[in-house]
Design a protein around this motif. Structure first.
Motif, PDB file in Angstrom:
ATOM      1  N   VAL A 100       0.815  -1.201   0.000  1.00  0.00           N
ATOM      2  CA  VAL A 100       0.000   0.000   0.000  1.00  0.00           C
ATOM      3  C   VAL A 100       0.855   1.260   0.000  1.00  0.00           C
ATOM      4  O   VAL A 100       0.544   2.248  -0.642  1.00  0.00           O
ATOM      5  N   SER A 101       1.975   1.207   0.701  1.00  0.00           N
ATOM      6  CA  SER A 101       2.786   2.416   0.782  1.00  0.00           C
ATOM      7  C   SER A 101       3.321   2.796  -0.589  1.00  0.00           C
ATOM      8  O   SER A 101       3.557   3.959  -0.865  1.00  0.00           O
ATOM      9  N   ASP A 102       3.496   1.813  -1.444  1.00  0.00           N
ATOM     10  CA  ASP A 102       3.909   2.125  -2.810  1.00  0.00           C
ATOM     11  C   ASP A 102       2.879   3.007  -3.489  1.00  0.00           C
ATOM     12  O   ASP A 102       3.201   3.951  -4.172  1.00  0.00           O
ATOM     13  N   MET A 103       1.627   2.646  -3.264  1.00  0.00           N
ATOM     14  CA  MET A 103       0.567   3.395  -3.938  1.00  0.00           C
ATOM     15  C   MET A 103       0.573   4.837  -3.512  1.00  0.00           C
ATOM     16  O   MET A 103       0.239   5.717  -4.265  1.00  0.00           O
ATOM     17  N   PHE A 104       0.939   5.055  -2.275  1.00  0.00           N
ATOM     18  CA  PHE A 104       0.902   6.417  -1.777  1.00  0.00           C
ATOM     19  C   PHE A 104       2.279   7.029  -1.777  1.00  0.00           C
ATOM     20  O   PHE A 104       2.577   7.928  -1.044  1.00  0.00           O
ATOM     21  N   GLY A 105       3.115   6.521  -2.623  1.00  0.00           N
ATOM     22  CA  GLY A 105       4.389   7.173  -2.840  1.00  0.00           C
ATOM     23  C   GLY A 105       5.521   6.572  -2.045  1.00  0.00           C
ATOM     24  O   GLY A 105       6.603   7.108  -2.045  1.00  0.00           O
ATOM     25  N   GLY A 106       5.284   5.466  -1.376  1.00  0.00           N
ATOM     26  CA  GLY A 106       6.318   4.891  -0.527  1.00  0.00           C
ATOM     27  C   GLY A 106       7.588   4.570  -1.281  1.00  0.00           C
ATOM     28  O   GLY A 106       8.682   4.733  -0.778  1.00  0.00           O
ATOM     29  N   ASP A 146       5.490  11.582  -4.213  1.00  0.00           N
ATOM     30  CA  ASP A 146       6.074  11.800  -2.896  1.00  0.00           C
ATOM     31  C   ASP A 146       6.766  10.510  -2.451  1.00  0.00           C
ATOM     32  O   ASP A 146       6.339   9.418  -2.812  1.00  0.00           O
ATOM     33  N   VAL A 147       7.805  10.675  -1.695  1.00  0.00           N
ATOM     34  CA  VAL A 147       8.560   9.526  -1.218  1.00  0.00           C
ATOM     35  C   VAL A 147       8.625   9.601   0.298  1.00  0.00           C
ATOM     36  O   VAL A 147       8.747  10.680   0.861  1.00  0.00           O
ATOM     37  N   GLU A 148       8.473   8.445   0.943  1.00  0.00           N
ATOM     38  CA  GLU A 148       8.597   8.425   2.398  1.00  0.00           C
ATOM     39  C   GLU A 148       9.750   7.525   2.784  1.00  0.00           C
ATOM     40  O   GLU A 148       9.963   6.481   2.174  1.00  0.00           O
ATOM     41  N   THR A 149      10.473   7.941   3.791  1.00  0.00           N
ATOM     42  CA  THR A 149      11.565   7.109   4.276  1.00  0.00           C
ATOM     43  C   THR A 149      11.726   7.345   5.772  1.00  0.00           C
ATOM     44  O   THR A 149      11.087   8.226   6.341  1.00  0.00           O
ATOM     45  N   GLU A 150      12.540   6.520   6.406  1.00  0.00           N
ATOM     46  CA  GLU A 150      12.718   6.619   7.852  1.00  0.00           C
ATOM     47  C   GLU A 150      14.200   6.733   8.161  1.00  0.00           C
ATOM     48  O   GLU A 150      15.021   6.106   7.493  1.00  0.00           O
ATOM     49  N   VAL A 151      14.517   7.557   9.154  1.00  0.00           N
ATOM     50  CA  VAL A 151      15.916   7.769   9.505  1.00  0.00           C
ATOM     51  C   VAL A 151      16.047   7.706  11.022  1.00  0.00           C
ATOM     52  O   VAL A 151      15.202   8.232  11.738  1.00  0.00           O
ATOM     53  N   ALA A 152      17.100   7.049  11.499  1.00  0.00           N
ATOM     54  CA  ALA A 152      17.369   7.008  12.946  1.00  0.00           C
ATOM     55  C   ALA A 152      18.520   7.965  13.246  1.00  0.00           C
ATOM     56  O   ALA A 152      19.581   7.874  12.642  1.00  0.00           O
ATOM     57  N   LEU A 153      18.278   8.906  14.171  1.00  0.00           N
ATOM     58  CA  LEU A 153      19.300   9.889  14.528  1.00  0.00           C
ATOM     59  C   LEU A 153      19.807   9.615  15.939  1.00  0.00           C
ATOM     60  O   LEU A 153      19.048   9.162  16.803  1.00  0.00           O
ATOM     61  N   LEU A 258      10.438  17.534   2.989  1.00  0.00           N
ATOM     62  CA  LEU A 258      11.431  18.232   2.188  1.00  0.00           C
ATOM     63  C   LEU A 258      10.822  18.451   0.808  1.00  0.00           C
ATOM     64  O   LEU A 258      10.769  17.536  -0.013  1.00  0.00           O
ATOM     65  N   ALA A 259      10.349  19.666   0.613  1.00  0.00           N
ATOM     66  CA  ALA A 259       9.630  19.972  -0.619  1.00  0.00           C
ATOM     67  C   ALA A 259      10.546  19.775  -1.826  1.00  0.00           C
ATOM     68  O   ALA A 259      11.707  20.190  -1.818  1.00  0.00           O
ATOM     69  N   GLY A 260      10.036  19.111  -2.824  1.00  0.00           N
ATOM     70  CA  GLY A 260      10.764  18.977  -4.091  1.00  0.00           C
ATOM     71  C   GLY A 260      11.902  17.966  -4.051  1.00  0.00           C
ATOM     72  O   GLY A 260      12.683  17.876  -4.988  1.00  0.00           O
ATOM     73  N   ARG A 261      12.001  17.180  -2.946  1.00  0.00           N
ATOM     74  CA  ARG A 261      13.098  16.205  -2.874  1.00  0.00           C
ATOM     75  C   ARG A 261      12.591  14.781  -3.095  1.00  0.00           C
ATOM     76  O   ARG A 261      13.297  13.817  -2.861  1.00  0.00           O
ATOM     77  N   GLY A 272       8.091  15.613  -6.632  1.00  0.00           N
ATOM     78  CA  GLY A 272       7.296  15.322  -5.438  1.00  0.00           C
ATOM     79  C   GLY A 272       8.077  15.711  -4.193  1.00  0.00           C
ATOM     80  O   GLY A 272       9.178  16.241  -4.271  1.00  0.00           O
ATOM     81  N   ASP A 273       7.482  15.452  -3.039  1.00  0.00           N
ATOM     82  CA  ASP A 273       8.139  15.799  -1.784  1.00  0.00           C
ATOM     83  C   ASP A 273       8.726  14.552  -1.135  1.00  0.00           C
ATOM     84  O   ASP A 273       8.269  13.446  -1.384  1.00  0.00           O
ATOM     85  N   LEU A 274       9.721  14.791  -0.319  1.00  0.00           N
ATOM     86  CA  LEU A 274      10.301  13.701   0.454  1.00  0.00           C
ATOM     87  C   LEU A 274       9.842  13.857   1.901  1.00  0.00           C
ATOM     88  O   LEU A 274       9.982  14.929   2.490  1.00  0.00           O
ATOM     89  N   PHE A 275       9.258  12.809   2.452  1.00  0.00           N
ATOM     90  CA  PHE A 275       8.846  12.823   3.856  1.00  0.00           C
ATOM     91  C   PHE A 275       9.765  11.885   4.625  1.00  0.00           C
ATOM     92  O   PHE A 275       9.872  10.713   4.282  1.00  0.00           O
TER      93      PHE A 275
END
Ligand SMILES: [Zn+2]
Ligand SMILES: [Zn+2]
Length: 393
Positions: A100-106, A146-153, A258-261, A272-275
């Motif tokens: 599903v996340s693919d469909m929404f830009g994952g 749009d693309v979504e990703t996860e980062v650990a800081l 991140l708009a436009g990334r 698209g945007d990067l979330f």
């Protein structure tokens, strides 16, 4: 009529016209079919009646410019790749699972086969019944997904802000075969089972069922000589690396846009945007509440009673905190400005909680001293409890 009907029914075939037929041609074809199959001219002929109904339904959609455009888009989506993915339940280009996340830009890829509107728009249109004038009917260069990703800081990086390289993997169109999956110099041929429709219909009693064509997995075409680059899938996994700046004070669970990334747009469309979903690893010493950092410091009973100066660490050094005489356990001391620096330049505080520690073992000298102290010590303030105990016992 539901959008599912749109996917399953070939309105052009019903009217016997070409996909490129003009509005006039469609009208003429409809009149012809309607005349021939009209129940008045074919009394007691259920097949004619069915044809008549189907023609009305087809004309209803194809005679309306907006609805015809949506219908065409939906058909092209399902006849050219979307089913390839869903029918295989994981045959995503590049070998990535389709979810599903693919469909929404994952994991959005610049997949030209999905036409002018975004995959997401088309799906939402399908699920909402495909109203005319919906998002699927948008025109103009397609915005990238749009693309979504996860980062650990690390804790400190999140507090101070940090710039990190971020690598994104996303399915994209194979450049060797331009996404059709065929070896360069060859062409996919139209599937002989479904004749390019991508779906087959099976009659069962009063119902007829449509399902993705098994021969072509719903794509409508069959690749005979596979593209060596993508092995016939038409897709490859593309890797992008970019530096992303995380602002000071970013918190666990926060989502940064991140708009436009995101994915680049097609044919000059906007990106698209990067979330980025931020996870912050806990620190071994410090906790965090909003813009304040927290720290627990053990102190002895004597320090709490007599008062002391405490040297405590901050995230960037150390500070001295005054513990006044007679400070109770659990008291919170505040080191101003030693918390998280906010965007406006103001900073939160470091909140230091004093924890009076009871020693588990004492030396003989310490015990003797404590017993001497106990004789002199004022009693604990629990008369109110003692009074209750006397009353109930
Ligand atoms: Zn290829
Ligand atoms: Zn087929």
């Amino acid at each position: 009529m539901s959008s599912k009907d749109w996917i399953e029914k070939d309105f052009y075939a019903v009217l016997g016209v070409d996909k490129a037929a003009s509005a006039d041609d469609i009208k003429k074809a409809y009149r012809k079919v309607a005349r021939e199959s009209h129940p008045d001219h074919n009394p007691g002929d259920p097949k004619a009646e069915e044809r008549f109904k189907a023609a009305s339904e087809a004309y209803n959609v194809l005679s309306d410019t907006g609805r015809r455009r949506e219908y065409d888009e939906m058909r092209s989506l399902f006849g050219s790749g979307a089913f390839r993915r869903s029918a295989r339940g994981g045959g995503q280009p590049g070998g990535m699972p389709f979810d599903v996340s693919d469909m929404f830009g994952g994991a959005g890829g610049g997949d030209r086969r999905f036409g002018g509107a975004g995959f997401q728009d088309l799906f939402s249109s399908i699920f909402t019944g495909g109203q005319a004038g919906g998002q699927a009917a948008q025109r103009g260069p397609a915005r990238g997904r749009d693309v979504e990703t996860e980062v650990a800081l690390d804790f400190g990086d999140a507090v101070r802000g940090v710039t990190l390289p971020l690598t994104l993997r996303a399915p994209g169109v194979c450049e060797t075969c331009h996404g059709n999956g065929a070896k360069p110099g060859t062409q996919p041929r139209t599937c002989t089972v479904c004749h390019g429709a991508g779906v087959t219909t099976r009659d069962q009693g009063a119902f007829s069922f449509s399902e993705p064509c098994r021969n072509c997995q719903g794509v409508g075409t069959v690749v005979e000589e596979k593209c060596p680059e993508c092995h016939g899938s038409g897709g490859v996994t593309k890797t992008r690396t970019m530096n992303v700046r995380f602002p000071a004070g970013v918190a666990d669970g926060q989502r940064i846009r991140l708009a436009g990334r995101g994915e680049p747009g097609e044919r000059g469309g906007p990106a698209g945007d990067l979330f980025v979903h931020v996870k912050v690893r806990p620190d071994e010493l410090f906790g965090r509440t909003g813009d304040d950092l927290t720290l627990t410091v053990p102190v002895t009973f004597a320090e709490a009673v007599l008062g002391t100066d405490l040297r405590v660490p901050t995230l960037d050094g150390a500070v001295t905190l005054r513990v006044p005489p007679g400070t109770p356990s659990g008291r919170v001391l505040r080191a101003r400005g030693k918390g998280v620096v906010r965007r406006d330049g103001q900073a939160g505080d470091l909140l230091v909680t004093l924890d009076v520690v009871v020693p588990a073992r004492l030396s003989d000298e310490a015990r003797a001293a404590l017993e001497a102290f106990a004789e002199q010590s004022p009693p604990a303030a629990r008369e109110h409890l003692d009074a209750r105990v006397r009353r109930v016992s």
